[in-house]
Design a protein around this motif. Structure first.
Motif, PDB file in Angstrom:
ATOM      1  N   ILE A 286       0.807  -1.218   0.000  1.00  0.00           N
ATOM      2  CA  ILE A 286       0.000   0.000   0.000  1.00  0.00           C
ATOM      3  C   ILE A 286       0.842   1.272   0.000  1.00  0.00           C
ATOM      4  N   GLY A 287       2.160   1.163   0.016  1.00  0.00           N
ATOM      5  CA  GLY A 287       2.985   2.363   0.005  1.00  0.00           C
ATOM      6  C   GLY A 287       4.431   2.054   0.312  1.00  0.00           C
ATOM      7  N   GLY A 288       5.208   3.120   0.462  1.00  0.00           N
ATOM      8  CA  GLY A 288       6.623   2.975   0.760  1.00  0.00           C
ATOM      9  C   GLY A 288       7.043   3.898   1.887  1.00  0.00           C
ATOM     10  N   MET A 289       8.069   3.507   2.610  1.00  0.00           N
ATOM     11  CA  MET A 289       8.585   4.295   3.724  1.00  0.00           C
ATOM     12  C   MET A 289      10.039   3.928   3.927  1.00  0.00           C
ATOM     13  N   GLY A 290      10.833   4.874   4.378  1.00  0.00           N
ATOM     14  CA  GLY A 290      12.230   4.532   4.615  1.00  0.00           C
ATOM     15  C   GLY A 290      13.058   5.730   4.996  1.00  0.00           C
ATOM     16  N   PHE A 291      14.354   5.565   4.825  1.00  0.00           N
ATOM     17  CA  PHE A 291      15.313   6.575   5.236  1.00  0.00           C
ATOM     18  C   PHE A 291      15.986   7.190   4.016  1.00  0.00           C
ATOM     19  N   HIS A 292      16.452   8.405   4.191  1.00  0.00           N
ATOM     20  CA  HIS A 292      17.169   9.088   3.122  1.00  0.00           C
ATOM     21  C   HIS A 292      18.653   8.752   3.126  1.00  0.00           C
ATOM     22  N   GLY A 293      19.061   7.871   3.996  1.00  0.00           N
ATOM     23  CA  GLY A 293      20.459   7.459   4.087  1.00  0.00           C
ATOM     24  C   GLY A 293      20.779   6.984   5.483  1.00  0.00           C
ATOM     25  N   VAL A 294      22.013   6.588   5.684  1.00  0.00           N
ATOM     26  CA  VAL A 294      22.444   6.110   6.999  1.00  0.00           C
ATOM     27  C   VAL A 294      22.503   7.275   7.982  1.00  0.00           C
ATOM     28  N   PRO A 295      22.451   7.016   9.284  1.00  0.00           N
ATOM     29  CA  PRO A 295      22.567   8.109  10.263  1.00  0.00           C
ATOM     30  C   PRO A 295      23.901   8.833  10.107  1.00  0.00           C
ATOM     31  N   ASP A 296      23.883  10.152  10.333  1.00  0.00           N
ATOM     32  CA  ASP A 296      25.122  10.916  10.239  1.00  0.00           C
ATOM     33  C   ASP A 296      25.948  10.738  11.515  1.00  0.00           C
ATOM     34  N   ASP A 297      27.041  11.469  11.609  1.00  0.00           N
ATOM     35  CA  ASP A 297      27.951  11.314  12.739  1.00  0.00           C
ATOM     36  C   ASP A 297      27.313  11.710  14.069  1.00  0.00           C
ATOM     37  N   GLU A 298      26.245  12.485  14.015  1.00  0.00           N
ATOM     38  CA  GLU A 298      25.559  12.894  15.237  1.00  0.00           C
ATOM     39  C   GLU A 298      24.378  11.991  15.574  1.00  0.00           C
ATOM     40  N   GLY A 299      24.217  10.904  14.800  1.00  0.00           N
ATOM     41  CA  GLY A 299      23.130   9.979  15.066  1.00  0.00           C
ATOM     42  C   GLY A 299      21.788  10.447  14.554  1.00  0.00           C
ATOM     43  N   ARG A 300      21.783  11.241  13.494  1.00  0.00           N
ATOM     44  CA  ARG A 300      20.562  11.810  12.933  1.00  0.00           C
ATOM     45  C   ARG A 300      20.239  11.124  11.613  1.00  0.00           C
ATOM     46  N   ALA A 301      18.966  10.723  11.448  1.00  0.00           N
ATOM     47  CA  ALA A 301      18.519  10.107  10.200  1.00  0.00           C
ATOM     48  C   ALA A 301      17.182  10.719   9.801  1.00  0.00           C
ATOM     49  N   GLU A 302      16.978  10.860   8.499  1.00  0.00           N
ATOM     50  CA  GLU A 302      15.744  11.456   7.991  1.00  0.00           C
ATOM     51  C   GLU A 302      14.846  10.374   7.406  1.00  0.00           C
ATOM     52  N   VAL A 303      13.538  10.474   7.712  1.00  0.00           N
ATOM     53  CA  VAL A 303      12.560   9.512   7.213  1.00  0.00           C
ATOM     54  C   VAL A 303      11.679  10.169   6.155  1.00  0.00           C
ATOM     55  N   GLY A 304      11.130   9.331   5.285  1.00  0.00           N
ATOM     56  CA  GLY A 304      10.176   9.781   4.280  1.00  0.00           C
ATOM     57  C   GLY A 304       9.197   8.671   3.975  1.00  0.00           C
TER      58      GLY A 304
END
Length: 353
Positions: A265-283
């Motif tokens: 029914i759709g897609g979900m995931g990350f824009h890449g691996v977490p950065d050095d500060e432990g931050r990850a973006e979702v979409g």
């Protein structure tokens, strides 16, 4: 990837090995292994029946052990007969296993689907036939397409090379590739599946991503109208990361599949691996007919819980267009907090508590 490819791999391997069954000493070591050529052939049969057994029984918490005893086989020809039989059993198991079914496999995410077990079985056949052929001093090279099938399904972390067979050998510590360090330890990688209440989030392999990007289904059964262009675009990002050697499967794209009917029914995931500060973006994106039922919120909660339980993640963020009020509601209900504006978008964050 299924029964046809398993049968092709087994038939090709057995044809090569049978030509040397009556002339060579099968007690010699198989390539770089400590096993003899005969013991390695027995191992192939044991792996094939083991994978068939997992798909038949579908254990979820442990691996059910199987081992073929070829003590009554009088010659290598007899052992090759066993490989043919067990290959047919795995092919049959793959063909009759429902798409959504999974069974236990320890690495790395404790389960595999029918394509994963098919790929693992083919890998065992290709690689150990290579070992035996090397020990016997005979030539063997499987089809490049089969090697690519294996690489794009259970070696998503391995950057593809110009020669799929040489890449597979290198990735499993059996050869060298120019510009790449020798491999001394390796594992294959089945796709990650994250359960939610009414859904599963199923990580897509490079093979599935390539099919989606090309206009296919990625091997999923979609509801009417799917997959949408955003899902195909995200699949293209996976392919680019895979081709450049930076793809990490757990930080890629997941297809949202309803448990009740197995429909995507759709897609979900990350824009890449977490950065050095432990931050990850979702979409994410949901097909139009599935919206308004709470699926996106449910999936985002599950994905966020999985990510924030990891040591390398401290913060998740989502960027939502100003005009997209429904998506703003999704992230808010999933626990994200508005923090600032970024051009034409609002930025929401969820921190590890």
């Amino acid at each position: 990837m299924g029964g046809d490819q398993i049968e092709e791999a087994v038939a090709d391997a057995v044809a090569v090995l049978r030509a040397a069954a009556g002339e060579q000493d099968w007690s010699v070591k198989a390539g770089r292994l400590e096993w003899s050529c005969r013991r390695t052939a027995e191992h192939i049969a044991s792996d094939l029946i083991s994978y068939a057994g997992q798909l038949a029984g579908r254990p979820t918490d442990r691996y059910v052990p199987f081992r073929i005893d070829c003590g009554e086989c009088e010659s290598p020809d007899d052992v090759l007969d066993v490989i043919e039989a067990t290959g047919s059993l795995l092919a049959a198991a793959v063909r009759t296993t429902p798409r959504e079914a999974r069974a236990f496999h320890p690495y790395p995410f404790r389960s595999a689907n029918r394509e994963g077990f098919a790929a693992m079985g083919i890998a065992e056949v290709l690689l150990h036939t290579h070992d035996i052929a090397e020990g016997l001093g005979i030539a063997y090279e499987p089809s490049a397409r089969l090697c690519e099938d294996v690489l794009t399904r259970i070696f998503p972390h391995v950057q593809p090379g110009p020669d799929h067979w040489r890449t597979l050998l290198w990735a499993t510590g059996r050869g060298e590739l120019p510009g790449r360090a020798p491999v001394t330890e390796w594992r294959w990688n089945n796709n990650l599946v994250i359960p939610a209440e009414r859904l599963t989030l199923q990580g897509i392999t490079p093979a599935a991503a390539a099919d989606l990007q090309a206009g296919g289904t990625g091997g999923f059964e979609w509801i009417e109208g799917g997959p949408c262009e955003n899902t195909r675009f995200s699949a293209g990002i996976v392919i680019k990361a895979y081709e450049t050697g930076v793809h990490r499967p757990e930080w890629g794209v997941f297809v949202l599949v309803r448990t009740e009917d197995g429909r995507a029914i759709g897609g979900m995931g990350f824009h890449g691996v977490p950065d050095d500060e432990g931050r990850a973006e979702v979409g994410y994106d949901l097909e139009e007919p599935a919206r308004g039922n709470g699926y996106a919120t449910e999936a985002l909660r599950a994905l966020s819980t999985w990510a924030l339980a990891r040591d390398d993640v401290k913060l998740l963020c989502a960027k939502i267009d100003h005009a997209n009020a429904p998506s703003q509601g999704v992230v808010s209900r999933a626990g994200y907090t508005w923090v600032r504006e970024d051009g034409e978008q609002y930025v929401y964050e969820l921190r590890r508590s």
